[in-house]
Design an enzyme around this catalytic site. Sequence first.
Site, PDB file in Angstrom:
ATOM      1  N   GLU A  39     -29.926 -33.223 -12.999  1.00 55.80           N
ATOM      2  CA  GLU A  39     -30.679 -32.269 -12.182  1.00 55.80           C
ATOM      3  C   GLU A  39     -31.902 -31.713 -12.906  1.00 55.80           C
ATOM      4  O   GLU A  39     -32.944 -31.481 -12.293  1.00 55.80           O
ATOM      5  CB  GLU A  39     -29.774 -31.113 -11.734  1.00 55.80           C
ATOM      6  CG  GLU A  39     -28.702 -31.492 -10.714  1.00 55.80           C
ATOM      7  CD  GLU A  39     -27.426 -31.998 -11.343  1.00 55.80           C
ATOM      8  OE1 GLU A  39     -27.391 -32.194 -12.578  1.00 55.80           O
ATOM      9  OE2 GLU A  39     -26.429 -32.212 -10.610  1.00 55.80           O
ATOM     10  N   HIS A  55     -17.616 -24.623  -6.649  1.00 55.11           N
ATOM     11  CA  HIS A  55     -18.121 -25.422  -5.521  1.00 55.11           C
ATOM     12  C   HIS A  55     -18.125 -24.635  -4.218  1.00 55.11           C
ATOM     13  O   HIS A  55     -18.118 -25.226  -3.140  1.00 55.11           O
ATOM     14  CB  HIS A  55     -17.267 -26.687  -5.322  1.00 55.11           C
ATOM     15  CG  HIS A  55     -17.339 -27.665  -6.447  1.00 55.11           C
ATOM     16  ND1 HIS A  55     -16.665 -27.486  -7.628  1.00 55.11           N
ATOM     17  CD2 HIS A  55     -18.027 -28.828  -6.579  1.00 55.11           C
ATOM     18  CE1 HIS A  55     -16.923 -28.516  -8.437  1.00 55.11           C
ATOM     19  NE2 HIS A  55     -17.745 -29.337  -7.830  1.00 55.11           N
TER      20      HIS A  55
END
Lengths: 332, 345
Positions: free
Chosen positions: B70, B139
């Site tokens: 990322e 998450h």
Amino acid sequence: MQPTADQRRWMYRHMVLSRYLEERIEALYMEGKTPVFNMAKGPIPGEMHLSNGQEPCAVGVCAHLSADDIVTATHRPHHIAVAKGVDLDAMVAEIFGKATGLAGGRGGHMHLFDAAVNFSCSGIIGEGLGPAVGAALSRKLQGKSGVAVAFMGEGAANQGAFHEALNLAAVWQLPVVFVIEDNAWGISVAKQASTAVPRNDLRAAAYGIPGHHVADNDVEGVFAAAGEAIARAREGQGPSLIEIETARLAGHFMGDGEDYRPKGEKEGLQARDPIPRYRQALLDAGVLDEAGNAALVAEAHARVEAAIRFAQQSEFLPPEAALEQVFAGESS
Amino acid sequence: MSTNASTATATRKLTIARAMAEATAQEMRADPRVFVMGEDVGPLGGVFGNTRGLFDEFGPDRVRDTPISETAFIGAAVGAASDGMRPIVELMFVDFFGVCMDAIYNLMAKNTYFSGGKVKVPMVLMTSTGGGYSDAGQHSQCLYGTFAHLPGMKVVVPSNAFDAKGLMTAAIRDDNPVVFMYHKALQGMGWLGTEKGATVPVPEESYSVEIGRAAVVREGHDVTLVSLGVGVHHCLRAAKALEEEGFSAEVVDLRSLVPLDRDTVRASVARTGRLIVVDEDYHSYGVSGEIIASVAEHAGCRLKAAPKRVAYPDIPIPFAPTMEQWALPNADKVVAAFHQMMRES
């Protein structure tokens, strides 16, 4: 790859220009900061990272670049900006925080952007690598020419961003060159105390890309390695990694006592200052004579003095201009 | 958008995932500078379905699967955007921002300012938010306040497919970085429970929803319920329940956090005199506090009762369904907050 006589003089002139700029910034920076050193005082407040000694890295690479090519630089950016052709008046005015600066004083010395020559730099280690990869991707997607060069210090090779960016550039075969200026020190921590391999160019093998090593801060060694890497990138053969043994002749930042350096190291580095060495090499090779050198130095000094006058005579933006340019299209 | 066309397509319902993909495809057809990159956005079509079909139509150059890197690919998007492209990148779960926030808040959000407005960073960072399906605290977060707090990036949070398509189109066309935060429970993925109210009629034509405009999605005069994303649906259900008790609740869907449409919120509270903010993000230092402060600090503020918030407690999100569902905001909690407000005033 050998530089032409013109390229040699170009590299030397930009080394001289950059060094004199740093010497003048150093003197102006210290105004108001003696006898008590207070970083917030004087005409140039804030941190100041001077590039004295690292000029070979900048000129040896940028000799192969045009304004259209992209460079991302570091927190120690002045020599690279000079070699990339950043508008010197606007750059110095930005270092002074003035309205006529590249960003009207919003960025300062660690945040210099000159879109006209595709130059940018930033203050965080390893931060320019991803953007260089993206700019190279942009050129590839648009079918446009141009390579991207990401400069970094040797400490950046230990950042996660280094691994991610080199892998991504290699897997997508992008026209980007990663240049490590190894000045042997990450602030006060020596390279051998922070880095598991003696030479970071060896890490190129991990990404299946060429690695180049340039010893002894050698201007023409940088020119040769960068020439090969940049030509390879232009031909669409993907990225390369270069590590240059260079020297930090100033401290990490102005005000750094450098007590961490072994006794005599600094003197040894100063004795190997790349600028007198390269001047002598050019004199010996006959591409420069004493009169030509004197004229070149005088012209470089005059150029720097003009930029400093421009900055000093410029006004500050009104403080409330701080609220503008957060988003594109806002007035300035 | 012609009236005929919008009438003709008014019955076609889309999920938010489909609406995002449709907006992206339309912009990619119109503008060769637009491209997509991220993890699993290619042949898979995105873990949450929002790039489905793009790879088949536009190919691997413009719909790029990235390594799990990322920092590199969001940094690369900044570099590409500064060089004239209009990248759309996906941070698969907003929870993953920890590995790449430098590229987001120090580069994407600051390059325009540090260049004095001369370098534009026209990119979209799309990212999934929210829990409710026992994926635990790495998450399931929303982190709206985290992103909205940091200057230099716009932040949008759609609650339905119509807004999602229009906001995505607007985000791609914007010359600034836009963080597009979509809630997993609204996406319409078969394997995630989906809020039915998010799947609404969506015109086939391209259109924009202006970034920075809240919407009054239900009118009322006794209380203003302000929320975003999935919380809007909790509020609409709560409003229905309150209506059966004889109270009339107005519901404001913020849609955009940056810029924040404080005027619409203040105007609504000026009508109702009561304010409840519903947010699945953490309780403290977040959207709920900002909305309440924006109302309370305004010179025209006249409240009939102290404002309330229904937000996620300041705890990591637990795995066990019993614990997670107990902690999440829902319509019952909104109704209860209103009842308590009426008792107190």
